[in-house]
Design an enzyme around this catalytic site. Structure first.
Site, PDB file in Angstrom:
ATOM      1  N   SER A 141       0.832  -1.197   0.000  1.00  0.00           N
ATOM      2  CA  SER A 141       0.000   0.000   0.000  1.00  0.00           C
ATOM      3  C   SER A 141       0.874   1.258   0.000  1.00  0.00           C
ATOM      4  CB  SER A 141      -0.955  -0.042   1.195  1.00  0.00           C
ATOM      5  OG  SER A 141      -1.958   0.930   1.099  1.00  0.00           O
ATOM      6  N   ASP A 295      -8.383  -6.022  -5.147  1.00  0.00           N
ATOM      7  CA  ASP A 295      -8.129  -4.708  -4.532  1.00  0.00           C
ATOM      8  C   ASP A 295      -8.912  -3.615  -5.255  1.00  0.00           C
ATOM      9  OD1 ASP A 295      -6.997  -2.377  -3.418  1.00  0.00           O
ATOM     10  OD2 ASP A 295      -5.003  -3.270  -3.321  1.00  0.00           O
ATOM     11  N   HIS A 324      -7.873  -5.206  -0.649  1.00  0.00           N
ATOM     12  CA  HIS A 324      -6.657  -4.520  -0.231  1.00  0.00           C
ATOM     13  C   HIS A 324      -6.186  -5.002   1.136  1.00  0.00           C
ATOM     14  CE1 HIS A 324      -3.753  -1.254  -0.470  1.00  0.00           C
ATOM     15  NE2 HIS A 324      -4.074  -0.887   0.760  1.00  0.00           N
TER      16      HIS A 324
END
Length: 350
Positions: A141, A295, A324
């Site tokens: 991320s 995601d 995610h």
């Protein structure tokens, strides 16, 4: 400054603090006596060529990286590598709005960019550990954003790169979503322009923020298959309140906003006048691009478009329905895939 026991050695330790001095920021401000909180695992070898750097994601700290990704027999094995996990600025452990003295703290904390984090981390690893190279930079991320920044900014230093569930340049769609996370917090009257007495004053905003994470952080399949029940929650209300809100409600709102602005404005093409192809073309590291298949923040198609611009890269998507937040480690199969790919990457010649 605000006292917050969540950001402590008891919860996130053990970690060390390193003062890198004053950090002049890309947006024009300065963080004085900028402290980076970091944790290390394993030992640096005599050649100093076994170092792995892991930058943290939004809301995450070195503790979750240790718990989910690091261990003997794993790809990130402290018996083989010297692993440095650096908590990003604004994480609550490193210098952050809530732990900065007036007048520069709280709502007055300056804008920080991904590039500021990476320059600060570069000072840490070169000054504290005298490193000339990194065997691997890996992060998920916002950690992926920092991984890309490292590979573009210091191409001769980074030998391998593994951006997981993140992009080198944030998309318009993701930037818009991040704005809703910001608005969820700042629209709470208790936020008081960033000058609240405690995080509890912003509890409604933090709850809205947590619900938005539930919507986009997981996936439609996650909810269709009642994955929240498999994780031990009896109902959706139980899951939202005791997992999602339980996770975020103890955090400092200004710290979250500091990280959100960085995430929203992440863009390695700042190095090349907006030319993403030219920026990614600088990368010399052997790179594995690893999106999560479900995601909704950083969908595989966005990551694949960037992968095509990197000279020596492989596209290694992770199959999971956890979206995610598969990064949290609740899907052992996803973590197993990540381990396999990281092991192959670390074994590759560079």
């Amino acid at each position: 400054m605000i006292e917050n026991s969540y950001y402590s050695q008891d919860v996130h330790g053990p970690y060390e603090l390193h003062d890198i001095g004053n950090l002049d920021l890309e947006e024009g401000g300065t963080i004085r006596a900028c402290n980076l909180a970091y944790a290390t695992f394993g030992k640096l070898n005599a050649a100093k060529d076994n170092a792995i750097l892991i930058p943290t994601w939004y809301s995450g700290t070195s503790k979750i990286m240790e718990q989910v990704y690091i261990g003997p027999g794993r790809a990130l094995d402290p018996d083989k590598y010297f692993i440095i996990v650096v908590n990003q600025i604004g994480s609550g452990l490193s210098t952050s709005p809530h732990n900065t003295s007036p007048p520069a703290g709280m709502g007055n904390f300056p804008r920080v960019r991904i590039g500021d984090d990476v320059r600060a981390q570069h000072k840490l690893v070169t000054e504290k550990f005298d490193l000339k190279s990194l065997a691997l930079v890996v992060g998920g991320s916002m950690g992926a954003q920092q991984t890309y920044e490292w590979a573009v900014r210091y191409p001769d230093m980074v030998k391998r790169a593994a951006p997981i569930a993140g992009t080198a340049r944030n998309t318009i769609h993701d930037s818009l979503f991040t704005e809703t996370l910001v608005n969820a917090i700042t629209s709470d009257p208790g936020f008081n322009k960033g000058f609240y007495a405690s995080s509890a004053d912003v509890r409604e905003g933090l709850l809205r923020h947590a619900k938005m994470w539930a919507v986009m952080g997981w996936s439609t399949e996650f909810f269709q298959q009642d994955r929240h029940k498999a994780l031990g929650f009896s109902s959706m209300d139980d899951f939202i309140m005791n997992f999602m809100n339980g996770y975020f409600s103890v955090m400092d709102p200004n710290d979250l906003l500091c990280m959100a602005w960085k995430w929203q404005h992440g863009d390695v093409s700042r190095h090349t006048g907006g030319d993403l192809r030219a920026a990614l073309g600088r990368i010399k590291a052997k790179t594995f691009v690893m999106p999560m298949s479900s995601d909704m923040f950083f969908p595989p198609s966005d990551c694949q478009a960037e992968w095509r611009l990197i000279p020596d890269a492989e596209f290694r998507p992770i199959q999971t329905i956890d979206g995610h937040l598969a990064l949290f480690g609740a899907d052992p199969n996803a973590i197993g895939q990540l381990d396999k790919h990281l092991r192959e990457l670390l074994a590759s010649e560079v």
